[in-house]
Design an enzyme around this catalytic site. Sequence first.
Site, short mmCIF file in Angstrom:
data_model
loop_
_atom_site.label_atom_id
_atom_site.label_comp_id
_atom_site.label_asym_id
_atom_site.label_seq_id
_atom_site.Cartn_x
_atom_site.Cartn_y
_atom_site.Cartn_z
N PHE A 17 10.89 32.67 -17.24
CA PHE A 17 10.34 32.20 -18.52
C PHE A 17 8.90 31.72 -18.42
O PHE A 17 8.40 31.04 -19.31
CB PHE A 17 11.26 31.12 -19.11
CG PHE A 17 12.64 31.66 -19.33
CD1 PHE A 17 12.85 32.75 -20.16
CD2 PHE A 17 13.72 31.13 -18.65
CE1 PHE A 17 14.12 33.29 -20.34
CE2 PHE A 17 15.00 31.66 -18.82
CZ PHE A 17 15.19 32.74 -19.66
N CYS A 18 8.23 32.08 -17.34
CA CYS A 18 6.81 31.74 -17.22
C CYS A 18 5.98 32.69 -18.09
O CYS A 18 6.24 33.89 -18.12
CB CYS A 18 6.36 31.92 -15.77
SG CYS A 18 6.54 30.44 -14.80
N GLU B 181 2.16 28.33 -11.27
CA GLU B 181 1.29 29.24 -10.52
C GLU B 181 0.86 28.59 -9.20
O GLU B 181 0.89 29.23 -8.14
CB GLU B 181 0.06 29.59 -11.37
CG GLU B 181 0.31 30.59 -12.49
CD GLU B 181 1.23 30.09 -13.61
OE1 GLU B 181 1.46 28.86 -13.71
OE2 GLU B 181 1.71 30.92 -14.40
N ASP C 2 6.51 34.50 7.98
CA ASP C 2 6.73 35.91 8.33
C ASP C 2 5.87 36.33 9.52
O ASP C 2 6.31 37.06 10.40
CB ASP C 2 6.40 36.78 7.10
CG ASP C 2 6.60 38.26 7.42
OD1 ASP C 2 7.67 38.60 7.93
OD2 ASP C 2 5.68 39.05 7.16
N LEU D 229 -4.84 -9.52 4.70
CA LEU D 229 -4.78 -10.15 6.02
C LEU D 229 -5.62 -11.42 6.05
O LEU D 229 -6.85 -11.36 5.84
CB LEU D 229 -5.28 -9.17 7.09
CG LEU D 229 -4.39 -7.96 7.33
CD1 LEU D 229 -5.17 -6.87 8.05
CD2 LEU D 229 -3.15 -8.36 8.12
N THR D 230 -4.96 -12.56 6.29
CA THR D 230 -5.70 -13.83 6.31
C THR D 230 -5.34 -14.65 7.55
O THR D 230 -5.69 -15.82 7.64
CB THR D 230 -5.37 -14.68 5.07
OG1 THR D 230 -3.99 -15.09 5.15
CG2 THR D 230 -5.60 -13.93 3.78
N LYS E 87 -12.48 -17.78 6.51
CA LYS E 87 -13.07 -16.65 5.78
C LYS E 87 -12.30 -16.36 4.50
O LYS E 87 -12.88 -15.94 3.50
CB LYS E 87 -13.08 -15.40 6.68
CG LYS E 87 -14.05 -15.51 7.86
CD LYS E 87 -14.27 -14.18 8.55
CE LYS E 87 -13.12 -13.79 9.45
NZ LYS E 87 -13.40 -12.58 10.24
N ASP F 158 -12.00 -10.53 4.80
CA ASP F 158 -13.44 -10.77 5.01
C ASP F 158 -14.29 -9.56 4.62
O ASP F 158 -15.42 -9.42 5.04
CB ASP F 158 -13.69 -11.17 6.48
CG ASP F 158 -13.17 -10.13 7.46
OD1 ASP F 158 -12.73 -9.03 7.01
OD2 ASP F 158 -13.21 -10.39 8.67
N1 LIG Z 1 -1.74 -11.96 9.87
C1 LIG Z 1 -2.71 -12.04 10.77
N2 LIG Z 1 -3.97 -11.68 10.45
C2 LIG Z 1 -4.95 -11.81 11.37
C3 LIG Z 1 -4.69 -12.30 12.67
N3 LIG Z 1 -5.87 -12.31 13.36
C4 LIG Z 1 -6.80 -11.84 12.53
N4 LIG Z 1 -6.26 -11.54 11.32
C5 LIG Z 1 -6.95 -11.01 10.13
O1 LIG Z 1 -7.49 -9.75 10.45
C6 LIG Z 1 -8.77 -9.58 9.87
C7 LIG Z 1 -9.81 -9.24 10.91
O2 LIG Z 1 -9.79 -10.21 11.96
P1 LIG Z 1 -11.10 -10.90 12.54
O3 LIG Z 1 -12.31 -10.30 11.95
O4 LIG Z 1 -10.99 -10.99 14.02
O5 LIG Z 1 -10.93 -12.36 11.90
P2 LIG Z 1 -10.68 -13.72 12.61
O6 LIG Z 1 -9.79 -13.54 13.78
O7 LIG Z 1 -10.25 -14.70 11.56
O8 LIG Z 1 -12.16 -14.12 13.06
P3 LIG Z 1 -12.65 -14.58 14.53
O9 LIG Z 1 -11.83 -15.78 14.88
O10 LIG Z 1 -14.09 -14.89 14.34
O11 LIG Z 1 -12.37 -13.40 15.41
C8 LIG Z 1 -9.07 -10.86 9.11
O12 LIG Z 1 -8.72 -10.64 7.77
C9 LIG Z 1 -8.15 -11.86 9.75
O13 LIG Z 1 -7.75 -12.89 8.85
C10 LIG Z 1 -3.35 -12.67 12.99
O14 LIG Z 1 -3.03 -13.13 14.09
N5 LIG Z 1 -2.42 -12.51 12.01
#
Ligand SMILES: Nc1nc2c(ncn2[C@@H]2O[C@H](COP(=O)(O)OP(=O)(O)OP(=O)(O)O)[C@@H](O)[C@H]2O)c(=O)[nH]1
Length: 349
Positions: free
Chosen positions: A75-76, A113, A127, A165-166, A177, A253
């Site tokens: 039916f295309c 297609e 093939d 990631l913090t 940061k 960061d």
């Molecule tokens: N969950 C988690 N995140 C991390 C860990 N270490 C670093 N990060 C995250 O990974 C990213 C990059 O890491 P870095 O640039 O080394 O940041 P940082 O370790 O806070 O900074 P420095 O102490 O100056 O090396 C950042 O967003 C950090 O917060 C950890 O052990 N666990």
Amino acid sequence: MLSHIDINNQPTMVDISEKLDSQRRAVAQTLIQLPPSLKPYLHGEELILKKGPVIQTAIIAGTMAVKKTSDLIPFCHQIPIESCKFEIEIDPTLMVIITCEVKTHYKTGVEMEALCGASVAALTIYDMCKAVSPQITISQTKLLTKTGGKSTFKRVPQPLYGLVLTGGKSKRMQQDKALLKYHDQPHAKYIYNLLNNYCEQVYLSARKGQWQHTELAALPTLIDHYDDMGPLGGILTALETHPDANWLIMACDLAYVNTGTIEKLMENYHDHVVATCYQNPEHGFPEPLCALYTPQALQQFQRAKTAKIYCPVKVLQMSDCYFITPGLAQELDNINTPDEYQRVRHAHN
Ligand SMILES: Nc1nc2c(ncn2[C@@H]2O[C@H](COP(=O)(O)OP(=O)(O)OP(=O)(O)O)[C@@H](O)[C@H]2O)c(=O)[nH]1
Ligand SMILES: [Mg+2]
């Protein structure tokens, strides 16, 4: 009444005689896993066998199939094909990725297609290679995008989770940061909100008790399962918590990330790779802390941990990734020191 059934309940071609022409495009993809025994025949991007150049032949076969779709699928409609392009890539594991893009200016779409073209290109590869070994699997034939006409379709990662990631100690910066402000809020919260526009659920990745008594305390958080592993510990914790999810992962960061940074990752989502990631424009390495991961990432990161490889760049270097380039050179700069922070603040003002 369904447009695919007539008044006598018999199947029928959809009547498009009254519809207006519009610009239409469809992209389909299929994957073929070839066995290692074909490796000796690989010359760059081409497989040379007795029957001839496999990839080139597949493109010709696929293009012919695109034009013949209406002869094969009952039916295309017959659609004037105005463009048909193939991209065939062979990755290091001998996975062949066939992408077929078809365009027309007509009353109905060209997804059948594109799917037909990708499928016949795959069968042609089968093939030509089967004499060496029939251990070949064709899989995941699918539509990637379809635009024009009433409905637009785009394949999106599902489910999609976000991770900021913090968990670092910000030793170089000498203050957290995650709490620095490049916009009007702590930067971890800014990235959290950015990811929230795309993800079902976003988490901070942190160490236990890390954000107590701060503005970040109220945000959903995944506490690292592993100590002293850096970001890899945070990433692995997230992947293990939701093993079937795709993940947008971002460091707190990255001062310059914005909606465009995420859009580009999303547009280039590929479910057959470990991650879609930016390639550092200066050094060429992958940027693991601003990337879109598929569920395949879990196994790669677990393997890395077992092998005591804790550098996420190395993990991606050992993985199959889809690379994209940042729009601006500075887009993925991470800001680590008070000097760098002051420079960004000056540039902002
Ligand atoms: N969950 C988690 N995140 C991390 C860990 N270490 C670093 N990060 C995250 O990974 C990213 C990059 O890491 P870095 O640039 O080394 O940041 P940082 O370790 O806070 O900074 P420095 O102490 O100056 O090396 C950042 O967003 C950090 O917060 C950890 O052990 N666990
Ligand atoms: Mg660090």
